[in-house]
Design a protein around this motif. Structure first.
Motif, PDB file in Angstrom:
ATOM      1  N   UNK A  93       0.846  -1.194   0.000  1.00 56.20           N
ATOM      2  CA  UNK A  93       0.000   0.000   0.000  1.00 56.20           C
ATOM      3  C   UNK A  93       0.874   1.234   0.000  1.00 56.20           C
ATOM      4  N   UNK A  94       0.550   2.162  -0.865  1.00 59.46           N
ATOM      5  CA  UNK A  94       1.256   3.443  -0.931  1.00 59.46           C
ATOM      6  C   UNK A  94       0.275   4.549  -0.540  1.00 59.46           C
ATOM      7  N   UNK A  95       0.280   4.944   0.743  1.00 61.97           N
ATOM      8  CA  UNK A  95      -0.719   5.911   1.212  1.00 61.97           C
ATOM      9  C   UNK A  95      -0.612   7.281   0.553  1.00 61.97           C
ATOM     10  N   UNK A  96       0.576   7.626   0.065  1.00 65.74           N
ATOM     11  CA  UNK A  96       0.750   8.940  -0.563  1.00 65.74           C
ATOM     12  C   UNK A  96      -0.112   9.096  -1.807  1.00 65.74           C
ATOM     13  N   UNK A  97      -0.303   7.987  -2.522  1.00 65.48           N
ATOM     14  CA  UNK A  97      -1.011   8.046  -3.795  1.00 65.48           C
ATOM     15  C   UNK A  97      -2.296   7.234  -3.753  1.00 65.48           C
ATOM     16  N   UNK A  98      -2.382   6.286  -2.789  1.00 64.47           N
ATOM     17  CA  UNK A  98      -3.552   5.411  -2.701  1.00 64.47           C
ATOM     18  C   UNK A  98      -3.408   4.125  -3.500  1.00 64.47           C
ATOM     19  N   UNK A  99      -2.196   3.836  -3.971  1.00 61.32           N
ATOM     20  CA  UNK A  99      -1.971   2.608  -4.740  1.00 61.32           C
ATOM     21  C   UNK A  99      -2.026   1.390  -3.830  1.00 61.32           C
ATOM     22  N   UNK A 100      -2.710   0.351  -4.313  1.00 56.50           N
ATOM     23  CA  UNK A 100      -2.744  -0.928  -3.598  1.00 56.50           C
ATOM     24  C   UNK A 100      -2.342  -2.020  -4.570  1.00 56.50           C
ATOM     25  N   UNK A 101      -1.570  -2.973  -4.060  1.00 53.20           N
ATOM     26  CA  UNK A 101      -1.180  -4.081  -4.934  1.00 53.20           C
ATOM     27  C   UNK A 101      -1.020  -5.353  -4.111  1.00 53.20           C
ATOM     28  N   UNK A 102      -1.452  -6.464  -4.678  1.00 56.02           N
ATOM     29  CA  UNK A 102      -1.181  -7.783  -4.117  1.00 56.02           C
ATOM     30  C   UNK A 102      -0.357  -8.535  -5.141  1.00 56.02           C
ATOM     31  N   UNK A 103       0.749  -9.124  -4.678  1.00 59.73           N
ATOM     32  CA  UNK A 103       1.644  -9.852  -5.575  1.00 59.73           C
ATOM     33  C   UNK A 103       1.601 -11.335  -5.219  1.00 59.73           C
ATOM     34  N   UNK A 104       1.466 -12.184  -6.233  1.00 65.63           N
ATOM     35  CA  UNK A 104       1.387 -13.635  -6.058  1.00 65.63           C
ATOM     36  C   UNK A 104       2.524 -14.292  -6.828  1.00 65.63           C
ATOM     37  N   UNK A 105       3.199 -15.212  -6.168  1.00 66.77           N
ATOM     38  CA  UNK A 105       4.330 -15.882  -6.811  1.00 66.77           C
ATOM     39  C   UNK A 105       4.219 -17.388  -6.613  1.00 66.77           C
ATOM     40  N   UNK A 106       4.541 -18.132  -7.665  1.00 66.94           N
ATOM     41  CA  UNK A 106       4.729 -19.567  -7.543  1.00 66.94           C
ATOM     42  C   UNK A 106       6.233 -19.779  -7.603  1.00 66.94           C
ATOM     43  N   UNK A 107       6.823 -20.045  -6.433  1.00 65.24           N
ATOM     44  CA  UNK A 107       8.270 -20.208  -6.342  1.00 65.24           C
ATOM     45  C   UNK A 107       8.594 -21.696  -6.253  1.00 65.24           C
ATOM     46  N   UNK A 108       9.415 -22.189  -7.163  1.00 64.15           N
ATOM     47  CA  UNK A 108       9.801 -23.603  -7.156  1.00 64.15           C
ATOM     48  C   UNK A 108      11.309 -23.695  -7.311  1.00 64.15           C
ATOM     49  N   UNK A 109      11.958 -24.360  -6.351  1.00 66.32           N
ATOM     50  CA  UNK A 109      13.416 -24.532  -6.395  1.00 66.32           C
ATOM     51  C   UNK A 109      14.133 -23.201  -6.609  1.00 66.32           C
ATOM     52  N   UNK A 110      13.642 -22.157  -5.955  1.00 63.43           N
ATOM     53  CA  UNK A 110      14.296 -20.863  -6.037  1.00 63.43           C
ATOM     54  C   UNK A 110      14.064 -20.119  -7.341  1.00 63.43           C
TER      55      UNK A 110
END
Ligand code: ZN
Length: 149
Positions: free
Chosen positions: A35-52
């Protein structure tokens, strides 16, 4: 330089209008919110991590053109990269948008070089790096919402 700036604008607007990898993968094993309160940006990041290795990466959120385009281009850039490579690219990107990388070759960052213009707008630096900070939290397993302030 005027033409280059227009091109940069065009790429950013394109990713804002049609964000890539804007979805929530069912098999993600890493996730964080930012969350970036200065601008109101919201983001959710999703990762499928396998063996680094980042096998899949996607995001959802709402925000300004810069934050959305940055998240979109981040997912395109980091898919298939190792955790170490992702960390290195994040560092380069941060140097680019904060103006520390003035002497280095921006072509190393590929399309991400379009964010170079952000360095002239300190408020926008937080928009451009929000998704990246959130990604770092996701990879490190942090459960806390990332705030830029
Ligand atoms: Zn923003």
């Amino acid at each position: 330089m005027a033409d280059l700036r227009e091109l940069y604008q065009e790429v950013i607007l394109d990713h804002h209008r049609r964000p890539r990898n804007c979805r929530r993968p069912d098999d993600a094993n890493r996730h964080a919110d930012g969350f970036n309160p200065l601008c109101g940006d919201k983001v959710s990041v999703f990762v499928r991590l396998e063996d680094g290795v980042v096998r899949d990466i996607a995001f959802q959120g709402s925000g300004c053109a810069i934050s959305t385009a940055s998240a979109s281009m981040m997912t395109e850039t980091l898919k298939g990269k190792s955790e170490a490579e992702a960390a290195r690219i994040f560092e380069r990107f941060q140097d680019l948008v904060t103006g520390k990388a003035a002497d280095s070759d921006p072509s190393e960052l590929g399309k991400l070089a379009v964010f170079a213009g952000v360095r002239d707008y300190p408020m926008r630096v937080k928009c451009a790096t929000l998704a990246w900070h959130t990604l770092r939290a996701a990879l490190s397993g942090s459960r806390e919402t990332v705030a830029t302030e």
